[in-house]
Design a protein around this motif. Structure first.
Motif, short mmCIF file in Angstrom:
data_model
loop_
_atom_site.label_atom_id
_atom_site.label_comp_id
_atom_site.label_asym_id
_atom_site.label_seq_id
_atom_site.Cartn_x
_atom_site.Cartn_y
_atom_site.Cartn_z
N GLY A 77 -3.28 10.90 5.14
CA GLY A 77 -4.25 10.40 4.16
C GLY A 77 -3.81 9.10 3.53
N HIS A 78 -2.51 8.98 3.22
CA HIS A 78 -2.01 7.73 2.64
C HIS A 78 -2.24 6.57 3.61
CE1 HIS A 78 0.86 10.66 0.54
NE2 HIS A 78 0.02 10.23 -0.38
N CYS A 79 -1.93 6.78 4.87
CA CYS A 79 -2.09 5.72 5.88
C CYS A 79 -3.56 5.38 6.08
CB CYS A 79 -1.46 6.15 7.20
SG CYS A 79 0.29 6.55 7.09
N GLN A 80 -4.40 6.40 6.13
CA GLN A 80 -5.83 6.15 6.33
C GLN A 80 -6.40 5.38 5.15
OE1 GLN A 80 -7.57 7.45 9.36
NE2 GLN A 80 -8.68 5.64 8.63
N ASP A 81 -5.95 5.71 3.93
CA ASP A 81 -6.42 5.00 2.74
C ASP A 81 -6.06 3.51 2.82
OD1 ASP A 81 -7.49 7.29 1.70
OD2 ASP A 81 -5.82 7.70 0.33
N ASN B 19 -8.49 1.89 5.20
CA ASN B 19 -9.82 1.84 4.56
C ASN B 19 -9.87 0.71 3.54
OD1 ASN B 19 -10.62 4.04 6.07
ND2 ASN B 19 -10.28 5.52 4.45
N ALA B 20 -8.76 0.51 2.81
CA ALA B 20 -8.71 -0.58 1.84
C ALA B 20 -8.77 -1.93 2.55
CB ALA B 20 -7.44 -0.48 1.00
N ALA C 240 0.81 -1.23 0.00
CA ALA C 240 0.00 0.00 0.00
C ALA C 240 0.84 1.27 0.00
CB ALA C 240 -0.93 -0.01 1.22
N ASP D 14 -12.31 -2.58 3.27
CA ASP D 14 -13.02 -2.99 2.05
C ASP D 14 -12.74 -4.46 1.74
OD1 ASP D 14 -14.00 -0.43 1.82
OD2 ASP D 14 -12.49 0.23 0.35
#
Length: 534
Positions: free
Chosen positions: A171-175, A178-179, A159, A182
């Motif tokens: 934001g990169h870490c949160q994404d 979040n992935a 990631a 998912d």
């Protein structure tokens, strides 16, 4: 002082261009003027990896003072490499690239930090590169490093690995997390679909299915074979552990002054609650026998259930191991790694100083997990007796093994004597006992006794329950289990202690004889005469 200091030079260079925008060079009509041109600098660089010469040149300075500033900075950066060939090549690569791109020269202090750490000097270090660097220099336990490595391989590198370290944001870490959520949704849906398909592909009626049903079942099983296998989701505890790994690596980068901000520290995640220990009450046992479902991930036997297990294990060679772990809460690796020299029958204590854990599948000996884990454990007289009997049996087994080995050597077969590892619990030949061997023996004995299921590590939780059953409190349990703080003990065992409190309260109340119960009709005690009608 470095042995190879280059002075470099400042010179005047014509920067005039013609109508076509090209430098005029030798055709410039102003060349004869004394002060024509702009200051420029030139500095010889260390040789490239191929051994070719390189020169740093930069022109177009406003005045000599500005040019001299850059020349001094070049000299300072080159001095950082000293006489180390690799460092000289890396510095040369950096300055050569900057000369071509005309990018600003970095501060020598920044270059010095990166040179000492071993990361690229041009600021192109990626998160993946840094994670590799951190793990290559990590001094923690092998098993701990395996955990870090798993988080890096499965989650962090896919990631975040391609991102520049100095540009990693929240934001990169949160994404990334979040992935993960998912993917968890997809895994849950696929697992549910597989369970439904298994039900359709299963014949539940007695006897062989008729031909038409066999054809349908074959088609359903073909569909099942094409479906993804069951997979585990990445739960809250694992996500918290992944974030800890990233936060550790970024804190290291901050300490090396490569970055100033830890993005992982500001990611919002669902709290991962510590599993609570639950007692196998009669009601829960009945429910489990009916449905096959455990009420919780951490289940604890009652003293009666534990006694039934130990009775069933008494004839097993590992009985003393189970007795020690069940009564005094040693971890599996601590029990397997316990040395006889750390046992004092006179003082009724053992000293936990080593443990055997599994690296992949290979057992390795390490120090206990934390400083608090290494320490003295007081044992009861019954446990002392069990351990002494186990030592006598081990000595008899050793003598019998050596006698057989001698006979086999006399017959020409190469058989080694019993291996004296000094361990309290050992394999048949005296070598280290593999931790998985005790887990398999535990499952075999507990299943054979028909007891509700627990894991071997739950015997440690049961030792905390015994503290409460014996009249102790959370602090006593903390001492018994060698926890670092009472908060850890409370988070895990408070609910279990409350269950015991309820049970003990009911037993205490039942001790008091009463003529009436709950305000109802009088209740005769055993042996009482029938009361007069009056």
């Amino acid at each position: 002082m470095p042995s190879r200091r280059r002075a470099g030079s400042i010179y005047q260079r014509c920067e005039c261009r013609g109508d076509d925008g090209k430098l005029l060079g030798a055709t410039c009509p102003k060349l004869k003027r004394k002060n024509h041109g702009a200051p420029a600098i030139r500095m010889e660089l260390p040789l490239s990896a191929e051994g070719t010469r390189r020169t740093f040149r930069r022109t177009g300075y406003e005045n000599v003072t500005v040019a001299q500033g850059d020349l001094s900075r070049l000299q300072a950066i080159l001095d950082l490499a000293g006489d180390d060939p690799d460092d000289r090549r890396r510095v040369g690569d950096l300055l050569h690239a900057l000369g071509k791109s005309r990018a600003a020269l970095p501060d020598p202090t920044e270059v010095s930090r990166k040179l000492g750490v071993g990361v690229p000097l041009d600021g192109s270090t990626t998160v993946g590169d840094w994670l590799d660097h951190v793990m290559a220099n990590k001094k923690t336990r092998t098993t701990t490093n395996h955990g870090y490595g798993s988080h890096i391989r499965v989650h962090l590198k896919p990631a975040l690995g391609h991102l520049r370290l100095d540009r990693l944001g929240v934001g990169h870490c949160q994404d990334m997390f979040n992935a993960i959520d998912d993917r968890n949704d997809v895994v849950r849906a696929e697992n549910a679909a597989r369970r439904e398909q298994e039900a359709r592909a299963r014949w539940t009626k007695p006897g062989r299915p008729p031909a038409k049903e066999r054809e349908r079942l074959a088609a359903e099983r073909a569909k099942l074979a094409e479906m993804p296998p069951y997979r585990r989701i990445t739960g809250p505890a694992t996500k918290q552990a992944v974030r800890r790994t990233l936060r550790m690596a970024l804190n290291r980068a901050i300490a090396e002054q490569l970055i100033t901000f830890n993005a992982a520290a500001h990611v919002e995640l669902t709290a991962a609650g510590r599993p609570k220990g639950l007692l196998w009450t009669d009601e829960r046992v009945a429910r489990w026998r009916e449905t096959g479902e455990k009420p919780g991930p951490v289940m604890v036997w009652t003293p009666a259930q534990l006694g039934a297990f130990l009775d069933a294990a008494e004839a097993d060679p590992l009985y003393a191991f189970f007795h020690l772990v069940a009564h005094h809460g040693l971890r599996r690796g601590e029990g397997v790694g316990q040395n006889w020299t750390d046992f004092s029958p006179e003082r009724k204590e053992i000293r936990v100083s080593a443990e055997i854990v599994v690296d992949g599948w290979t057992p390795i000996e390490t120090a206990p997990k934390t400083d608090g884990s290494a320490g003295l454990v007081k044992v009861d007289a019954g446990t002392v007796r069990v351990l002494l009997e186990h030592r006598e049996r081990q000595q008899r087994d050793r003598a019998a093994w050596n006698a057989r080995a001698a006979e086999e050597r006399a017959q020409g077969r190469q058989t080694a004597d019993w291996t004296d590892t000094g361990k309290m619990f050992a394999a048949e030949d005296g070598s280290w006992l593999h931790p998985d061997a005790v887990s398999k023996a535990f499952r075999r004995i507990s299943d054979g006794a028909g007891l509700p299921p627990i894991n071997l590590r739950d015997l440690r939780h049961g030792a905390a329950a015994l503290v409460k059953a014996g009249g102790g409190d959370l602090h006593d349990a903390k001492v018994k289990l060698r926890h670092s703080t009472i908060t850890l003990t409370s988070d895990t065992y408070m609910e279990l202690f409350q269950e015991y409190e309820d049970e003990l309260t009911e037993k205490a109340a039942a001790v008091v004889p009463r003529a009436r119960r709950g305000g109802g009709a009088p209740v005769r005690a055993s042996g009482d005469k029938e009361p007069d009608p009056a």
